[in-house]
Design a protein around this motif. Structure first.
Motif, short mmCIF file in Angstrom:
data_model
loop_
_atom_site.label_atom_id
_atom_site.label_comp_id
_atom_site.label_asym_id
_atom_site.label_seq_id
_atom_site.Cartn_x
_atom_site.Cartn_y
_atom_site.Cartn_z
N ALA A 1 -3.00 11.62 16.95
CA ALA A 1 -3.70 12.17 15.80
C ALA A 1 -4.80 13.17 16.14
CB ALA A 1 -4.31 11.03 14.97
N ILE A 2 -4.96 13.51 17.42
CA ILE A 2 -5.99 14.47 17.80
C ILE A 2 -5.56 15.86 17.35
CG2 ILE A 2 -7.24 15.49 19.73
CD1 ILE A 2 -6.80 12.93 21.28
N HIS A 3 -6.36 16.49 16.50
CA HIS A 3 -5.93 17.74 15.87
C HIS A 3 -5.79 18.90 16.86
CE1 HIS A 3 -7.05 15.57 12.18
NE2 HIS A 3 -6.20 16.38 11.61
N ARG A 4 -6.49 18.84 17.95
CA ARG A 4 -6.34 19.87 18.97
C ARG A 4 -4.91 19.94 19.49
NH1 ARG A 4 -9.62 17.64 22.14
NH2 ARG A 4 -8.36 16.82 23.83
N ARG A 5 -4.22 18.81 19.44
CA ARG A 5 -2.83 18.74 19.88
C ARG A 5 -1.85 18.78 18.71
NH1 ARG A 5 -3.90 13.69 24.08
NH2 ARG A 5 -5.23 14.83 25.56
N VAL A 6 -2.26 18.20 17.59
CA VAL A 6 -1.36 18.14 16.44
C VAL A 6 -1.05 19.53 15.90
CG1 VAL A 6 -1.15 17.37 14.04
CG2 VAL A 6 -2.07 15.82 15.77
N VAL A 7 -2.04 20.41 15.83
CA VAL A 7 -1.85 21.73 15.22
C VAL A 7 -0.76 22.54 15.93
CG1 VAL A 7 -2.95 23.96 14.76
CG2 VAL A 7 -4.13 21.85 14.16
N PRO A 8 -0.82 22.75 17.26
CA PRO A 8 0.25 23.55 17.89
C PRO A 8 1.61 22.87 17.85
CG PRO A 8 -1.23 22.66 19.56
CD PRO A 8 -1.87 22.40 18.24
N VAL A 9 1.65 21.54 18.01
CA VAL A 9 2.95 20.85 17.96
C VAL A 9 3.55 20.94 16.56
CG1 VAL A 9 4.04 18.58 18.11
CG2 VAL A 9 2.46 19.31 19.89
N ALA A 10 2.72 20.77 15.53
CA ALA A 10 3.21 20.90 14.16
C ALA A 10 3.72 22.30 13.89
CB ALA A 10 2.09 20.55 13.17
N ALA A 11 3.04 23.31 14.43
CA ALA A 11 3.49 24.69 14.25
C ALA A 11 4.88 24.90 14.86
CB ALA A 11 2.49 25.65 14.88
#
Length: 364
Positions: free
Chosen positions: A305-315
């Protein structure tokens, strides 16, 4: 006698957990990047006219790198790949990634895992603007950009309306944003329906309905580049400036305030960025649902759930998903083309049902 495992210090356990998280993030990131490259090549090759993936690579390298110097493939294939399919696929990459990134931001902003870009009413506003352009010539002064320009104006107007309604006593809470977005969205949906009814044009109504369900058929190199630039700007803001704030806001307003984050000010900043991003996307591709809802959940299951990692993976996941959805929309009923929103709904609706049942089970 049984052997006992000595208790490890907390800092050692934390360090081991962080290393495992970084390895998992690196594994998924590299795998998704490779998957995206393969997806782009295969998606360009597929269609009414099948083209060998090797030929696709040679055509792209010829235009980008000048290698090979002399074209050995038919001119018709060159036109199909470079002028028609590649811009469309790249637009799908940018749109899917942008919708997924906006979904991540919205779910943190309103602390609701069922939130997606439709929540703010931005899609409904863009749809109203596009309907006005198609049916009544609104925005004719914008020339060939009348449709996208009118949709973008509608999206911005919807965002401002949501902000005005949600702001009470100088504060913007997640609940007010949620209710305001739903209210404004329904009002604009009614306005779009009224425009369709008032126009009394069968052809215009069909065009509006097709556009409301989403399509990448208007893809151009300029459109794909514009959406890509918007996506890069939003992603940089979320990763480099706001990732820690997103983590704090997702936990709760009290935690955010303890860490020195103003929930109201930060929600306003997120609302502006997300509205601009979604407005640009909808202006280019119409209303495409479920991407911003489904993809963030898949990304969190992959790497936490760490957004630093979630954002690029979600993209990356959003880009791959939407490109294949567009391939299905182009191929399933050839020579006719399905609205891409139908494909995303077929995948997203069952996922939403499972998500709701999971929440129901955990709250009992």
């Amino acid at each position: 006698m049984t052997a006992t495992t000595p208790d490890l210090p907390t800092d050692v356990l934390d360090d081991l957990g962080q290393r495992a998280g970084r390895r998992r993030y690196l594994f998924w990131s590299l795998g998704l990047v490779a998957g995206l490259v393969v997806t782009v090549v295969l998606a360009v090759a597929m269609g009414a006219v099948q083209i060998n993936p090797g030929t696709v690579l040679r055509i792209v390298s010829h235009h980008l790198l000048g290698v090979p110097e002399v074209a050995t493939w038919p001119r018709s294939q060159d036109s199909i790949v470079w002028q028609v399919r590649l811009p469309r696929v790249l637009l799908g990459v940018a749109v899917g990634a942008a919708l997924a990134v906006c979904g991540v931001a919205l779910q943190a902003m309103v602390r609701n895992l069922l939130a997606d870009p439709y929540l703010l009413g931005v899609t409904s506003g863009a749809s109203t603007g596009a309907a006005a352009a198609i049916l009544f010539g609104f925005g004719a002064a914008l020339g060939e950009n009348a449709l996208s320009g009118s949709a973008f104006i509608g999206a911005l107007a919807a965002s401002i309306a949501v902000f005005v309604v949600a702001r009470t006593g100088g504060r913007v809470t997640s609940l007010r944003l949620l209710i305001s977005g739903v209210a404004v969205g329904y009002a604009l949906y009614a306005a779009t329906s009224f425009l369709i009814f008032a126009a009394n044009s069968a052809e215009g109504s069909r065009s509006v309905l097709f556009w409301l369900l989403g399509s990448l058929s208007l893809a151009r190199w300029s459109t794909a580049l514009a959406i890509a630039l918007v996506l890069v700007g939003a992603t940089i803001a979320l990763l480099t400036l706001w990732s820690t704030r997103l983590d704090a806001l997702a936990i709760g307003d009290e935690t955010a305030q303890t860490l020195g984050v103003s929930p109201t000010r930060f929600r306003i900043q997120l609302l502006v960025v997300v509205s601009l991003c979604v407005g640009a996307v909808v202006a280019a591709s119409g209303g495409i649902g479920f991407v911003g809802l489904v993809i963030p959940h898949l990304a969190r299951r992959m790497i936490g759930a760490i957004h630093r990692r979630v954002v690029p993976v979600a993209a990356l996941v959003g880009a791959i998903f939407l490109v294949w959805a567009d391939v299905a929309a182009r191929v399933l009923l050839q020579p006719r083309e399905l609205p891409i929103g139908i494909i995303t709904a077929i995948v997203g609706a069952p996922f939403l049902v499972l998500l709701v049942r999971r929440f129901h089970a955990t709250t009992e």
